[in-house]
Write a protein that holds these residues in place. Sequence first.
Motif, PDB file in Angstrom:
ATOM      1  N   MET A   1      65.252  11.935  -2.627  1.00 33.13           N
ATOM      2  CA  MET A   1      65.419  10.948  -1.548  1.00 33.13           C
ATOM      3  C   MET A   1      65.361  11.593  -0.167  1.00 33.13           C
ATOM      4  SD  MET A   1      68.203   8.356  -3.270  1.00 33.13           S
ATOM      5  CE  MET A   1      67.729   6.850  -2.417  1.00 33.13           C
ATOM      6  N   HIS A   2      65.236  12.915  -0.109  1.00 33.70           N
ATOM      7  CA  HIS A   2      65.068  13.576   1.195  1.00 33.70           C
ATOM      8  C   HIS A   2      63.599  13.459   1.598  1.00 33.70           C
ATOM      9  CE1 HIS A   2      64.959  16.442   4.424  1.00 33.70           C
ATOM     10  NE2 HIS A   2      66.277  16.617   4.336  1.00 33.70           N
ATOM     11  N   PRO A   3      63.332  12.944   2.795  1.00 38.18           N
ATOM     12  CA  PRO A   3      61.924  12.693   3.167  1.00 38.18           C
ATOM     13  C   PRO A   3      61.074  13.956   3.267  1.00 38.18           C
ATOM     14  CG  PRO A   3      63.422  12.307   5.035  1.00 38.18           C
ATOM     15  CD  PRO A   3      64.282  12.499   3.839  1.00 38.18           C
ATOM     16  N   ASN A   4      61.706  15.126   3.390  1.00 43.18           N
ATOM     17  CA  ASN A   4      60.928  16.361   3.530  1.00 43.18           C
ATOM     18  C   ASN A   4      60.895  17.204   2.260  1.00 43.18           C
ATOM     19  OD1 ASN A   4      60.188  15.973   6.236  1.00 43.18           O
ATOM     20  ND2 ASN A   4      62.231  16.627   6.897  1.00 43.18           N
ATOM     21  N   LEU A   5      61.311  16.646   1.131  1.00 46.50           N
ATOM     22  CA  LEU A   5      61.376  17.470  -0.085  1.00 46.50           C
ATOM     23  C   LEU A   5      59.998  18.011  -0.475  1.00 46.50           C
ATOM     24  CD1 LEU A   5      62.916  18.702  -2.483  1.00 46.50           C
ATOM     25  CD2 LEU A   5      62.444  16.592  -3.754  1.00 46.50           C
TER      26      LEU A   5
ATOM     27  N   SER B   1      74.364  20.003   3.670  1.00 47.94           N
ATOM     28  CA  SER B   1      73.347  19.147   4.281  1.00 47.94           C
ATOM     29  C   SER B   1      73.371  19.259   5.811  1.00 47.94           C
ATOM     30  CB  SER B   1      73.562  17.686   3.850  1.00 47.94           C
ATOM     31  OG  SER B   1      74.864  17.267   4.184  1.00 47.94           O
ATOM     32  N   ASP B   2      74.467  19.774   6.363  1.00 50.09           N
ATOM     33  CA  ASP B   2      74.545  19.969   7.813  1.00 50.09           C
ATOM     34  C   ASP B   2      74.192  21.406   8.223  1.00 50.09           C
ATOM     35  OD1 ASP B   2      76.692  21.297   6.764  1.00 50.09           O
ATOM     36  OD2 ASP B   2      78.229  20.233   7.919  1.00 50.09           O
ATOM     37  N   GLY B   3      73.700  22.197   7.259  1.00 55.82           N
ATOM     38  CA  GLY B   3      73.273  23.561   7.574  1.00 55.82           C
ATOM     39  C   GLY B   3      74.397  24.585   7.541  1.00 55.82           C
ATOM     40  N   ARG B   4      75.622  24.135   7.262  1.00 54.98           N
ATOM     41  CA  ARG B   4      76.732  25.094   7.182  1.00 54.98           C
ATOM     42  C   ARG B   4      76.722  25.797   5.828  1.00 54.98           C
ATOM     43  NH1 ARG B   4      81.669  21.638   7.818  1.00 54.98           N
ATOM     44  NH2 ARG B   4      82.845  23.570   8.038  1.00 54.98           N
ATOM     45  N   LEU B   5      77.296  26.999   5.810  1.00 55.98           N
ATOM     46  CA  LEU B   5      77.304  27.815   4.592  1.00 55.98           C
ATOM     47  C   LEU B   5      78.678  27.771   3.923  1.00 55.98           C
ATOM     48  CD1 LEU B   5      75.352  30.983   5.817  1.00 55.98           C
ATOM     49  CD2 LEU B   5      74.468  28.960   4.644  1.00 55.98           C
TER      50      LEU B   5
ATOM     51  N   ASN C   1      70.314   7.567  -5.641  1.00 60.73           N
ATOM     52  CA  ASN C   1      70.060   6.218  -6.167  1.00 60.73           C
ATOM     53  C   ASN C   1      71.167   5.777  -7.118  1.00 60.73           C
ATOM     54  OD1 ASN C   1      69.052   8.353  -7.821  1.00 60.73           O
ATOM     55  ND2 ASN C   1      67.977   6.863  -9.095  1.00 60.73           N
ATOM     56  N   LEU C   2      71.963   6.751  -7.603  1.00 62.70           N
ATOM     57  CA  LEU C   2      73.061   6.435  -8.532  1.00 62.70           C
ATOM     58  C   LEU C   2      74.393   6.594  -7.814  1.00 62.70           C
ATOM     59  CD1 LEU C   2      71.799   8.351 -11.716  1.00 62.70           C
ATOM     60  CD2 LEU C   2      71.350   5.973 -11.059  1.00 62.70           C
ATOM     61  N   CYS C   3      75.448   6.190  -8.493  1.00 63.16           N
ATOM     62  CA  CYS C   3      76.794   6.297  -7.925  1.00 63.16           C
ATOM     63  C   CYS C   3      77.735   6.682  -9.079  1.00 63.16           C
ATOM     64  CB  CYS C   3      77.181   4.961  -7.294  1.00 63.16           C
ATOM     65  SG  CYS C   3      78.711   5.016  -6.360  1.00 63.16           S
ATOM     66  N   CYS C   4      77.561   7.912  -9.590  1.00 63.14           N
ATOM     67  CA  CYS C   4      78.227   8.315 -10.839  1.00 63.14           C
ATOM     68  C   CYS C   4      79.730   8.509 -10.642  1.00 63.14           C
ATOM     69  CB  CYS C   4      77.606   9.607 -11.356  1.00 63.14           C
ATOM     70  SG  CYS C   4      75.843   9.443 -11.660  1.00 63.14           S
ATOM     71  N   ARG C   5      80.479   8.187 -11.679  1.00 63.35           N
ATOM     72  CA  ARG C   5      81.942   8.206 -11.586  1.00 63.35           C
ATOM     73  C   ARG C   5      82.510   9.616 -11.532  1.00 63.35           C
ATOM     74  NH1 ARG C   5      84.214   4.553 -16.233  1.00 63.35           N
ATOM     75  NH2 ARG C   5      86.186   4.992 -15.203  1.00 63.35           N
ATOM     76  N   HIS C   6      81.725  10.614 -11.911  1.00 62.61           N
ATOM     77  CA  HIS C   6      82.248  11.985 -11.911  1.00 62.61           C
ATOM     78  C   HIS C   6      81.731  12.792 -10.715  1.00 62.61           C
ATOM     79  CE1 HIS C   6      78.214  12.611 -13.233  1.00 62.61           C
ATOM     80  NE2 HIS C   6      78.355  13.915 -13.307  1.00 62.61           N
ATOM     81  N   CYS C   7      80.952  12.169  -9.844  1.00 62.62           N
ATOM     82  CA  CYS C   7      80.216  12.936  -8.819  1.00 62.62           C
ATOM     83  C   CYS C   7      81.171  13.567  -7.807  1.00 62.62           C
ATOM     84  CB  CYS C   7      79.220  12.021  -8.118  1.00 62.62           C
ATOM     85  SG  CYS C   7      78.230  12.890  -6.886  1.00 62.62           S
ATOM     86  N   HIS C   8      81.187  14.890  -7.748  1.00 56.80           N
ATOM     87  CA  HIS C   8      82.085  15.558  -6.796  1.00 56.80           C
ATOM     88  C   HIS C   8      81.573  15.401  -5.368  1.00 56.80           C
ATOM     89  CE1 HIS C   8      79.090  18.736  -7.529  1.00 56.80           C
ATOM     90  NE2 HIS C   8      79.405  19.182  -6.316  1.00 56.80           N
ATOM     91  N   VAL C   9      80.277  15.147  -5.212  1.00 51.50           N
ATOM     92  CA  VAL C   9      79.685  14.966  -3.882  1.00 51.50           C
ATOM     93  C   VAL C   9      79.957  13.541  -3.366  1.00 51.50           C
ATOM     94  CG1 VAL C   9      77.508  15.111  -2.578  1.00 51.50           C
ATOM     95  CG2 VAL C   9      77.901  16.654  -4.487  1.00 51.50           C
ATOM     96  N   GLU C  10      80.326  12.661  -4.279  1.00 55.67           N
ATOM     97  CA  GLU C  10      80.523  11.236  -3.967  1.00 55.67           C
ATOM     98  C   GLU C  10      79.242  10.634  -3.382  1.00 55.67           C
ATOM     99  OE1 GLU C  10      84.660   9.983  -2.971  1.00 55.67           O
ATOM    100  OE2 GLU C  10      84.781  11.988  -2.113  1.00 55.67           O
ATOM    101  N   SER C  11      78.151  11.011  -4.001  1.00 58.12           N
ATOM    102  CA  SER C  11      76.847  10.500  -3.565  1.00 58.12           C
ATOM    103  C   SER C  11      76.695   9.030  -3.927  1.00 58.12           C
ATOM    104  CB  SER C  11      75.723  11.304  -4.227  1.00 58.12           C
ATOM    105  OG  SER C  11      75.689  12.600  -3.705  1.00 58.12           O
ATOM    106  N   SER C  12      75.845   8.359  -3.167  1.00 59.90           N
ATOM    107  CA  SER C  12      75.536   6.953  -3.445  1.00 59.90           C
ATOM    108  C   SER C  12      74.352   6.565  -2.550  1.00 59.90           C
ATOM    109  CB  SER C  12      76.736   6.064  -3.124  1.00 59.90           C
ATOM    110  OG  SER C  12      76.855   5.898  -1.723  1.00 59.90           O
ATOM    111  N   PRO C  13      73.775   5.390  -2.784  1.00 59.34           N
ATOM    112  CA  PRO C  13      72.676   4.951  -1.905  1.00 59.34           C
ATOM    113  C   PRO C  13      73.125   4.780  -0.456  1.00 59.34           C
ATOM    114  CG  PRO C  13      72.709   3.664  -3.936  1.00 59.34           C
ATOM    115  CD  PRO C  13      73.973   4.467  -3.922  1.00 59.34           C
ATOM    116  N   ALA C  14      74.434   4.634  -0.227  1.00 59.98           N
ATOM    117  CA  ALA C  14      74.932   4.375   1.135  1.00 59.98           C
ATOM    118  C   ALA C  14      75.073   5.648   1.968  1.00 59.98           C
ATOM    119  CB  ALA C  14      76.288   3.670   1.051  1.00 59.98           C
ATOM    120  N   ARG C  15      75.043   6.812   1.313  1.00 63.40           N
ATOM    121  CA  ARG C  15      75.237   8.049   2.081  1.00 63.40           C
ATOM    122  C   ARG C  15      73.995   8.349   2.917  1.00 63.40           C
ATOM    123  NH1 ARG C  15      79.881  11.020   0.250  1.00 63.40           N
ATOM    124  NH2 ARG C  15      79.462  12.300   2.099  1.00 63.40           N
TER     125      ARG C  15
END
Lengths: 111, 335
Positions: free
Chosen positions: B95-99, B273-277, B48-62
């Motif tokens: 935000m994961h529907p199965n959490l 998130s794609d199941g890779r290790l 839900n956030l889009c933090c300036r330091h996020c190494h994952v580059e998460s955002s609502p658009a992902r």
Amino acid sequence: MSQEYYDPADLQDFPKIGEVASVQGEKFFAYYAAATSAGRLSEREKALIALAVATVRHCPYCIDAYTNKCLSLDVDENEMMEAIHVGAAMVAGDTLAHATQMRKIVRKKGM
Amino acid sequence: MDLREQHALLDGLDHPESFADRLRSCGAYPLRAASVEILQMNITRRCNLCCRHCHVESSPARAEEMSREDMKASLRAAAHPSITTLDVTGGAPEMHPNLEWFLREAAMMGKRLLVRSNAAILLDAPYRHFADVYAETGVEVVASLPGLSRENTDRMRGPGVFDRIIAALVELNARGYGKPGSGHVLDLVHNPVGAFLPASQQTLEDEYRIKLRRDFGIEFNRLYCLTNCPVGRYLDYLRRSDNLIDYMNLLRQSFNSAAVGNVMCRTTVSVGSDGRLFDCDFNQILDLPLSHPAPGRIGDFDYDALARREIVVRSHCFSCTAGAGSSCQGAPADK
């Protein structure tokens, strides 16, 4: 001030000043560590005092070191600026307090 | 930030000494896993956030999120007796529907169960129930609170976020989280808001405890200090602000060999998130796969191969060994 005198990289050399006159160097660094680490005052309070002194003394190395230290300690810019105002007020007060010397002489010499 | 661009930036720093060289100089190369105690799952890159330091580059658009099959495979892998902890992160895991399904399944395993939350999301209507779900399933909440300054936190995470985090922490406290004797653990995470290192974890924890209690009546258990890793959006910030070279030099100068033995990758496996290790969340974002012959996917989990794997290291690893070190489980040199 010219870049030759105040290069930020010089700060990396500071811990090595004890390579010569090492007895005095070691005593200085031991004292420095004791004076600036947490005691009855917190590390945060001491970092703000150091920053104010650094600006009053116009030391670019210390301003760099203690601004970064304050940032690391989660001190925000308002708090740092307030500390610097204390230093500035002390300098202004120190200057103006010396006006009393001027006033004393004027009163003595005037008619 | 484009993956190739990130590698080009990190590889192009033109420093004569690599992280592997530094490990070699202190007798720690190759760096090997010591065990697998923690399975860290990045279940979604959406946030839900889009933090300036996020190494994952998460955002609502992902949109990337872990499949239910890979979540089930993670549960099967976590059944190994050496794995003590399931550490769920994102993005915003909520935000994961199965959490909720996943947490109720995981709770039955009797393992330590952590969710890394930005906390602010717990005030949003679709996710409010998670505070109760966490309490019911015995989840330890690890909430991100970068600093005690409203201005700094909002500059990093977005307008109004500091106040929302505070309100969410109050709600967690109301459920017993962070309160002595409640059994509900609330840990906080501090990140520097800028291109500098955090002070000592204990010093900042004391400061957080005093001010959060005084100003908001908030209690918590522990504070973890994380050094920002030059990956993703934080790497982009360093480059754009002309801080990259200085920051990387700072990380190198602050290298602490005492932190090496306890870096998190030695006891953790990261599931993407794609199941890779991957060895860690940062290698995951940089798409640095595990060294051969460790298995590549959670569905092929092989404890013995993973517990003795060689860790893949690059220059970003200096962020985990600077000062007291940095780890999702607390400062390595403090352990």
